[in-house]
Design a protein around this motif. Structure first.
Motif, PDB file in Angstrom:
ATOM      1  N   ASP A   1      -8.314  -0.740   5.530  1.00  0.00           N
ATOM      2  CA  ASP A   1      -9.433  -0.272   6.335  1.00  0.00           C
ATOM      3  C   ASP A   1      -9.145  -0.347   7.827  1.00  0.00           C
ATOM      4  OD1 ASP A   1     -11.885   0.895   6.407  1.00  0.00           O
ATOM      5  OD2 ASP A   1     -13.009  -0.989   6.446  1.00  0.00           O
ATOM      6  N   LEU A   2      -7.911  -0.087   8.190  1.00  0.00           N
ATOM      7  CA  LEU A   2      -7.527  -0.146   9.601  1.00  0.00           C
ATOM      8  C   LEU A   2      -7.418   1.264  10.194  1.00  0.00           C
ATOM      9  CD1 LEU A   2      -4.785  -2.902   9.221  1.00  0.00           C
ATOM     10  CD2 LEU A   2      -6.932  -3.176  10.455  1.00  0.00           C
ATOM     11  N   GLY A   3      -7.620   2.285   9.351  1.00  0.00           N
ATOM     12  CA  GLY A   3      -7.527   3.672   9.814  1.00  0.00           C
ATOM     13  C   GLY A   3      -8.395   3.939  11.034  1.00  0.00           C
ATOM     14  N   PRO A   4      -9.679   3.540  10.994  1.00  0.00           N
ATOM     15  CA  PRO A   4     -10.567   3.845  12.119  1.00  0.00           C
ATOM     16  C   PRO A   4     -10.154   3.173  13.434  1.00  0.00           C
ATOM     17  CG  PRO A   4     -11.819   3.204  10.164  1.00  0.00           C
ATOM     18  CD  PRO A   4     -10.384   2.937   9.865  1.00  0.00           C
ATOM     19  N   ILE A   5      -9.333   2.137  13.354  1.00  0.00           N
ATOM     20  CA  ILE A   5      -8.938   1.462  14.605  1.00  0.00           C
ATOM     21  C   ILE A   5      -7.436   1.617  14.869  1.00  0.00           C
ATOM     22  CG2 ILE A   5     -10.830  -0.214  14.654  1.00  0.00           C
ATOM     23  CD1 ILE A   5      -8.756  -2.249  13.471  1.00  0.00           C
TER      24      ILE A   5
ATOM     25  N   VAL B   1       3.541  -4.444   4.472  1.00  0.00           N
ATOM     26  CA  VAL B   1       4.037  -3.078   4.660  1.00  0.00           C
ATOM     27  C   VAL B   1       5.462  -2.890   4.108  1.00  0.00           C
ATOM     28  CG1 VAL B   1       4.987  -3.316   7.001  1.00  0.00           C
ATOM     29  CG2 VAL B   1       4.010  -1.144   6.272  1.00  0.00           C
ATOM     30  N   GLY B   2       6.210  -3.986   3.999  1.00  0.00           N
ATOM     31  CA  GLY B   2       7.560  -3.888   3.457  1.00  0.00           C
ATOM     32  C   GLY B   2       7.599  -3.823   1.938  1.00  0.00           C
ATOM     33  N   GLY B   3       6.430  -3.856   1.291  1.00  0.00           N
ATOM     34  CA  GLY B   3       6.391  -3.846  -0.172  1.00  0.00           C
ATOM     35  C   GLY B   3       7.075  -5.080  -0.760  1.00  0.00           C
ATOM     36  N   PRO B   4       6.722  -6.284  -0.272  1.00  0.00           N
ATOM     37  CA  PRO B   4       7.465  -7.494  -0.649  1.00  0.00           C
ATOM     38  C   PRO B   4       7.244  -7.923  -2.105  1.00  0.00           C
ATOM     39  CG  PRO B   4       5.521  -8.076   0.610  1.00  0.00           C
ATOM     40  CD  PRO B   4       5.603  -6.584   0.629  1.00  0.00           C
ATOM     41  N   GLU B   5       8.239  -8.622  -2.644  1.00  0.00           N
ATOM     42  CA  GLU B   5       8.109  -9.214  -3.983  1.00  0.00           C
ATOM     43  C   GLU B   5       7.421 -10.573  -3.895  1.00  0.00           C
ATOM     44  OE1 GLU B   5      12.054  -9.165  -6.081  1.00  0.00           O
ATOM     45  OE2 GLU B   5      12.555  -8.036  -4.292  1.00  0.00           O
ATOM     46  N   LEU B   6       7.552 -11.199  -2.725  1.00  0.00           N
ATOM     47  CA  LEU B   6       6.926 -12.510  -2.488  1.00  0.00           C
ATOM     48  C   LEU B   6       6.161 -12.438  -1.168  1.00  0.00           C
ATOM     49  CD1 LEU B   6       6.586 -15.636  -2.774  1.00  0.00           C
ATOM     50  CD2 LEU B   6       8.838 -15.861  -1.710  1.00  0.00           C
ATOM     51  N   VAL B   7       4.910 -12.890  -1.188  1.00  0.00           N
ATOM     52  CA  VAL B   7       4.106 -12.897   0.039  1.00  0.00           C
ATOM     53  C   VAL B   7       3.660 -14.322   0.331  1.00  0.00           C
ATOM     54  CG1 VAL B   7       2.258 -11.728   1.264  1.00  0.00           C
ATOM     55  CG2 VAL B   7       3.079 -10.775  -0.854  1.00  0.00           C
ATOM     56  N   VAL B   8       3.839 -14.735   1.575  1.00  0.00           N
ATOM     57  CA  VAL B   8       3.382 -16.053   2.009  1.00  0.00           C
ATOM     58  C   VAL B   8       2.221 -15.842   2.974  1.00  0.00           C
ATOM     59  CG1 VAL B   8       4.027 -18.166   3.207  1.00  0.00           C
ATOM     60  CG2 VAL B   8       5.691 -17.042   1.726  1.00  0.00           C
ATOM     61  N   LEU B   9       1.059 -16.305   2.578  1.00  0.00           N
ATOM     62  CA  LEU B   9      -0.153 -16.074   3.363  1.00  0.00           C
ATOM     63  C   LEU B   9      -0.710 -17.414   3.838  1.00  0.00           C
ATOM     64  CD1 LEU B   9      -1.718 -13.531   0.837  1.00  0.00           C
ATOM     65  CD2 LEU B   9      -0.444 -12.979   2.911  1.00  0.00           C
ATOM     66  N   ASP B  10      -0.680 -17.619   5.148  1.00  0.00           N
ATOM     67  CA  ASP B  10      -1.176 -18.892   5.690  1.00  0.00           C
ATOM     68  C   ASP B  10      -2.564 -18.639   6.254  1.00  0.00           C
ATOM     69  OD1 ASP B  10      -1.442 -21.440   6.649  1.00  0.00           O
ATOM     70  OD2 ASP B  10       0.512 -21.493   7.651  1.00  0.00           O
TER      71      ASP B  10
ATOM     72  N   ARG C   1      13.205  -0.350   2.352  1.00  0.00           N
ATOM     73  CA  ARG C   1      12.355   0.497   1.499  1.00  0.00           C
ATOM     74  C   ARG C   1      10.886   0.121   1.681  1.00  0.00           C
ATOM     75  NH1 ARG C   1      16.659  -0.716  -1.658  1.00  0.00           N
ATOM     76  NH2 ARG C   1      15.553  -2.492  -2.523  1.00  0.00           N
ATOM     77  N   PRO C   2      10.331   0.447   2.837  1.00  0.00           N
ATOM     78  CA  PRO C   2       8.935   0.053   3.084  1.00  0.00           C
ATOM     79  C   PRO C   2       7.949   0.894   2.286  1.00  0.00           C
ATOM     80  CG  PRO C   2       9.728   1.423   4.873  1.00  0.00           C
ATOM     81  CD  PRO C   2      10.895   1.218   3.953  1.00  0.00           C
ATOM     82  N   ASP C   3       6.727   0.376   2.129  1.00  0.00           N
ATOM     83  CA  ASP C   3       5.637   1.209   1.627  1.00  0.00           C
ATOM     84  C   ASP C   3       5.293   2.220   2.720  1.00  0.00           C
ATOM     85  OD1 ASP C   3       5.536  -0.210  -0.656  1.00  0.00           O
ATOM     86  OD2 ASP C   3       3.624  -1.190  -0.282  1.00  0.00           O
ATOM     87  N   ASP C   4       4.512   3.230   2.370  1.00  0.00           N
ATOM     88  CA  ASP C   4       4.051   4.187   3.366  1.00  0.00           C
ATOM     89  C   ASP C   4       3.045   3.463   4.269  1.00  0.00           C
ATOM     90  OD1 ASP C   4       2.784   6.123   4.808  1.00  0.00           O
ATOM     91  OD2 ASP C   4       2.193   7.339   3.087  1.00  0.00           O
ATOM     92  N   TRP C   5       3.404   3.253   5.544  1.00  0.00           N
ATOM     93  CA  TRP C   5       2.554   2.411   6.400  1.00  0.00           C
ATOM     94  C   TRP C   5       1.169   3.014   6.614  1.00  0.00           C
ATOM     95  CZ3 TRP C   5       0.854   4.373  11.021  1.00  0.00           C
ATOM     96  CH2 TRP C   5       1.605   5.380  11.622  1.00  0.00           C
ATOM     97  N   ARG C   6       1.100   4.348   6.536  1.00  0.00           N
ATOM     98  CA  ARG C   6      -0.227   4.979   6.725  1.00  0.00           C
ATOM     99  C   ARG C   6      -1.139   4.631   5.550  1.00  0.00           C
ATOM    100  NH1 ARG C   6       3.505   8.435   8.364  1.00  0.00           N
ATOM    101  NH2 ARG C   6       3.471   9.136  10.509  1.00  0.00           N
ATOM    102  N   ALA C   7      -0.558   4.576   4.357  1.00  0.00           N
ATOM    103  CA  ALA C   7      -1.352   4.233   3.173  1.00  0.00           C
ATOM    104  C   ALA C   7      -1.809   2.772   3.250  1.00  0.00           C
ATOM    105  CB  ALA C   7      -0.525   4.469   1.912  1.00  0.00           C
ATOM    106  N   VAL C   8      -0.916   1.893   3.732  1.00  0.00           N
ATOM    107  CA  VAL C   8      -1.278   0.470   3.867  1.00  0.00           C
ATOM    108  C   VAL C   8      -2.422   0.333   4.890  1.00  0.00           C
ATOM    109  CG1 VAL C   8      -0.429  -1.853   4.436  1.00  0.00           C
ATOM    110  CG2 VAL C   8       1.070  -0.236   3.242  1.00  0.00           C
TER     111      VAL C   8
END
Ligand SMILES: Nc1ncnc2c1ncn2[C@@H]1O[C@H](COP(=O)(O)OP(=O)(O)OP(=O)(O)O)[C@@H](O)[C@H]1O
Length: 237
Positions: A118-122, A145-154, A106-113
């Motif tokens: 701000d990646l639309g222009p590229i 993009v997967g609409g996660p409940e937990l995000v690990v950001l390194d 059940r991903p988020d809409d990748w175009r919206a992400v």
């Protein structure tokens, strides 16, 4: 509700005890900072949380499951932005987003992400042609993009310019507001102070301090997390 439970985690590379008896918990909706000098064991710890590394001993539970055994199931609920996740040079930004979205039930809409980051222009640019900051932003968008409940950001904002850093903080604030649990590995104390509810300070594979930024500044009699961190580092000499 507890999302992450780590109890007496050990992981060595040969004789190097990278993680040497680490315990902590992270509650649902919390933003938890993992701080410490280079080589303190931060990445190894979060790799064990993500199921990318198997601990030598100790317990790791994420959503009450063992990430090393239940990696596929957890991957649906987890977004990981790792330090060294390179993508093929010729893969285009939009293709990467579509590909990653397809990995989730059940991903988020990748175009919206794509637009939100701000990646639309590229979107039509190849990964190999992106600047360091653009690569970083794409990796973040891919983690979300997967609409996660937990995000690990390194190292969330490493390589981003000051404006992009602040924008990223705002987006992390939005994630928090939506109830997402965030584990944030960072070398930037201003970032941790701004975003984290609690932080763990790692040194030589152990946690030497754990608490809210306010608790750590209070405990060390300092006026900022950066100065608290430096005072704690000094204590350990
Ligand atoms: N794949 C590996 N093989 C061997 N040793 C490793 C490996 N990964 C990490 N190490 C070692 O384990 C220790 C902890 O490394 P780790 O990357 O977990 O620390 P860190 O706190 O994330 O560091 P940094 O802030 O530099 O990213 C270091 O001494 C490192 O050299």
């Amino acid at each position: 509700m507890t999302v992450i439970e780590v109890e007496d985690l050990h992981k060595a590379y040969g004789h190097n005890r990278a993680v040497d008896g680490v315990s902590f918990t992270v509650a649902k909706g919390e933003t938890f900072g993992v701080l410490g000098h280079n080589g303190a064991g931060k990445t190894t710890t979060v790799e064990c949380l993500s199921g990318l590394r198997r601990p030598d001993s100790g317990t790791v539970r994420v959503f009450d499951q063992d990430p090393a055994r239940r990696r596929r199931a957890l991957a649906q609920r987890l977004g990981v932005q790792l330090q060294e996740g390179e993508l093929p040079d010729r893969l285009k930004v939009a293709e990467a987003m579509r590909l990653f979205a397809a990995l989730y039930d059940r991903p988020d809409d990748w175009r919206a992400v794509l637009q939100r980051w701000d990646l639309g222009p590229i979107a039509a640019k190849a990964y190999g042609d992106l600047s360091g900051g653009q690569k970083q932003r794409l990796k973040l968008a891919l983690a979300l993009v997967g609409g996660p409940e937990l995000v690990v950001l390194d190292e969330l904002t490493t390589g981003l310019d000051p404006v992009a850093r602040r924008e990223t903080w705002t987006l992390i604030g939005d994630l928090k507001a939506a109830g997402t649990t965030v584990v944030l590995v960072s070398h930037y104390m201003d970032e941790a102070e701004e975003l984290c509810d609690r932080v763990a300070v790692f040194r030589k594979g152990r946690i030497v301090a754990l608490g809210s930024p306010r608790e750590l500044t209070g405990r060390t009699g300092t006026d900022s997390l950066e100065n608290a961190y430096l005072a704690l580092a000094e204590e350990g000499r």
